[in-house]
Design a protein around this motif. Sequence first.
Motif, PDB file in Angstrom:
ATOM      1  N   LEU A 186       0.786  -1.232   0.000  1.00 27.61           N
ATOM      2  CA  LEU A 186       0.000   0.000   0.000  1.00 27.61           C
ATOM      3  C   LEU A 186       0.821   1.287   0.000  1.00 27.61           C
ATOM      4  N   PHE A 187       2.068   1.197   0.448  1.00 26.98           N
ATOM      5  CA  PHE A 187       2.855   2.424   0.616  1.00 26.98           C
ATOM      6  C   PHE A 187       4.227   2.341  -0.037  1.00 26.98           C
ATOM      7  N   GLY A 188       4.371   1.463  -1.025  1.00 25.94           N
ATOM      8  CA  GLY A 188       5.620   1.371  -1.774  1.00 25.94           C
ATOM      9  C   GLY A 188       6.827   1.036  -0.923  1.00 25.94           C
ATOM     10  N   GLY A 189       6.609   0.349   0.183  1.00 25.06           N
ATOM     11  CA  GLY A 189       7.706  -0.069   1.039  1.00 25.06           C
ATOM     12  C   GLY A 189       8.214   1.018   1.980  1.00 25.06           C
ATOM     13  N   LYS A 190       7.540   2.150   2.001  1.00 23.17           N
ATOM     14  CA  LYS A 190       7.986   3.266   2.839  1.00 23.17           C
ATOM     15  C   LYS A 190       7.048   3.420   4.035  1.00 23.17           C
ATOM     16  N   PHE A 191       7.649   3.579   5.212  1.00 24.34           N
ATOM     17  CA  PHE A 191       6.862   3.662   6.436  1.00 24.34           C
ATOM     18  C   PHE A 191       6.271   5.046   6.686  1.00 24.34           C
ATOM     19  N   MET A 192       6.954   6.083   6.254  1.00 24.86           N
ATOM     20  CA  MET A 192       6.463   7.431   6.532  1.00 24.86           C
ATOM     21  C   MET A 192       5.077   7.699   5.941  1.00 24.86           C
ATOM     22  N   PRO A 193       4.784   7.284   4.719  1.00 27.92           N
ATOM     23  CA  PRO A 193       3.412   7.487   4.227  1.00 27.92           C
ATOM     24  C   PRO A 193       2.367   6.764   5.089  1.00 27.92           C
ATOM     25  N   LEU A 194       2.738   5.614   5.650  1.00 29.30           N
ATOM     26  CA  LEU A 194       1.826   4.905   6.548  1.00 29.30           C
ATOM     27  C   LEU A 194       1.577   5.733   7.802  1.00 29.30           C
ATOM     28  N   PHE A 195       2.644   6.230   8.414  1.00 27.39           N
ATOM     29  CA  PHE A 195       2.473   7.057   9.614  1.00 27.39           C
ATOM     30  C   PHE A 195       1.670   8.313   9.301  1.00 27.39           C
ATOM     31  N   ALA A 196       1.951   8.947   8.174  1.00 28.79           N
ATOM     32  CA  ALA A 196       1.222  10.154   7.783  1.00 28.79           C
ATOM     33  C   ALA A 196      -0.261   9.830   7.590  1.00 28.79           C
ATOM     34  N   HIS A 197      -0.542   8.710   6.944  1.00 25.97           N
ATOM     35  CA  HIS A 197      -1.930   8.298   6.734  1.00 25.97           C
ATOM     36  C   HIS A 197      -2.638   8.080   8.070  1.00 25.97           C
ATOM     37  N   LEU A 198      -1.988   7.372   8.975  1.00 24.73           N
ATOM     38  CA  LEU A 198      -2.596   7.121  10.281  1.00 24.73           C
ATOM     39  C   LEU A 198      -2.843   8.425  11.027  1.00 24.73           C
ATOM     40  N   ALA A 199      -1.874   9.318  10.951  1.00 24.84           N
ATOM     41  CA  ALA A 199      -2.010  10.601  11.648  1.00 24.84           C
ATOM     42  C   ALA A 199      -3.154  11.422  11.066  1.00 24.84           C
ATOM     43  N   GLU A 200      -3.341  11.364   9.762  1.00 26.51           N
ATOM     44  CA  GLU A 200      -4.395  12.140   9.108  1.00 26.51           C
ATOM     45  C   GLU A 200      -5.770  11.511   9.283  1.00 26.51           C
ATOM     46  N   GLN A 201      -5.847  10.198   9.241  1.00 25.47           N
ATOM     47  CA  GLN A 201      -7.137   9.513   9.230  1.00 25.47           C
ATOM     48  C   GLN A 201      -7.648   9.137  10.615  1.00 25.47           C
ATOM     49  N   GLU A 202      -6.765   8.991  11.550  1.00 26.55           N
ATOM     50  CA  GLU A 202      -7.153   8.570  12.891  1.00 26.55           C
ATOM     51  C   GLU A 202      -7.044   9.745  13.843  1.00 26.55           C
ATOM     52  N   ASN A 203      -7.872   9.749  14.833  1.00 24.63           N
ATOM     53  CA  ASN A 203      -7.761  10.750  15.884  1.00 24.63           C
ATOM     54  C   ASN A 203      -6.804  10.203  16.933  1.00 24.63           C
ATOM     55  N   LEU A 204      -5.519  10.489  16.743  1.00 23.29           N
ATOM     56  CA  LEU A 204      -4.519   9.984  17.666  1.00 23.29           C
ATOM     57  C   LEU A 204      -4.585  10.756  18.975  1.00 23.29           C
ATOM     58  N   SER A 205      -4.562  10.028  20.056  1.00 27.24           N
ATOM     59  CA  SER A 205      -4.575  10.667  21.368  1.00 27.24           C
ATOM     60  C   SER A 205      -3.164  11.155  21.698  1.00 27.24           C
ATOM     61  N   ALA A 206      -3.076  11.978  22.702  1.00 25.50           N
ATOM     62  CA  ALA A 206      -1.771  12.450  23.162  1.00 25.50           C
ATOM     63  C   ALA A 206      -0.925  11.261  23.600  1.00 25.50           C
ATOM     64  N   ALA A 207      -1.560  10.270  24.199  1.00 23.35           N
ATOM     65  CA  ALA A 207      -0.828   9.061  24.620  1.00 23.35           C
ATOM     66  C   ALA A 207      -0.283   8.304  23.410  1.00 23.35           C
ATOM     67  N   ASP A 208      -1.073   8.207  22.332  1.00 23.09           N
ATOM     68  CA  ASP A 208      -0.611   7.551  21.105  1.00 23.09           C
ATOM     69  C   ASP A 208       0.608   8.271  20.540  1.00 23.09           C
ATOM     70  N   ILE A 209       0.531   9.578  20.483  1.00 26.95           N
ATOM     71  CA  ILE A 209       1.634  10.378  19.929  1.00 26.95           C
ATOM     72  C   ILE A 209       2.867  10.241  20.806  1.00 26.95           C
ATOM     73  N   SER A 210       2.688  10.276  22.119  1.00 26.37           N
ATOM     74  CA  SER A 210       3.824  10.104  23.036  1.00 26.37           C
ATOM     75  C   SER A 210       4.471   8.736  22.850  1.00 26.37           C
ATOM     76  N   GLU A 211       3.660   7.718  22.687  1.00 24.90           N
ATOM     77  CA  GLU A 211       4.193   6.365  22.481  1.00 24.90           C
ATOM     78  C   GLU A 211       4.970   6.276  21.172  1.00 24.90           C
ATOM     79  N   MET A 212       4.457   6.911  20.107  1.00 26.24           N
ATOM     80  CA  MET A 212       5.171   6.926  18.827  1.00 26.24           C
ATOM     81  C   MET A 212       6.500   7.656  18.975  1.00 26.24           C
ATOM     82  N   GLU A 213       6.492   8.771  19.682  1.00 29.03           N
ATOM     83  CA  GLU A 213       7.731   9.520  19.905  1.00 29.03           C
ATOM     84  C   GLU A 213       8.737   8.684  20.692  1.00 29.03           C
TER      85      GLU A 213
END
Length: 123
Positions: free
Chosen positions: A88-115
């Motif tokens: 789905l993302f041509g083997g690149k992870f950043m488009p996946l993360f960008a998609h998740l960030a745009e499409q999902e309502n990430l909580s502050a806890a989710d963002i902290s965990e990703m960081e």
Amino acid sequence: MSSERISDAELTIMEILWERAPLTATDVAVRLPDDREWSLPTVKTLLSRLLGKAAVEHHVDGRRFLYSPLIGREDYVAHESKRLVNRLFGGKFMPLFAHLAEQENLSAADISEMERLLQEMKS
């Protein structure tokens, strides 16, 4: 890992075996989630398919077969994750993360965990 894809139905069986193995086909059928009302022959068919894909093995115990996974859950998740990113993302992870960030309502806890995970990867 086998190159043959495990279907959603087969994955249900694998989840049961990952939780507790070895199990007979009857043991697997008893542990099915409530939303799966499969007969014992259906469970046996799915186990047979998983045997053919080298995802499980069985050994004889008297007059019954005991099934165990040959693929670890972590290995399966890693393989399927990579396949998804490639497909789905041509083997690149950043488009996946960008998609998740745009499409999902990430909580502050989710963002902290990703960081935190990104920091771990840097170290």
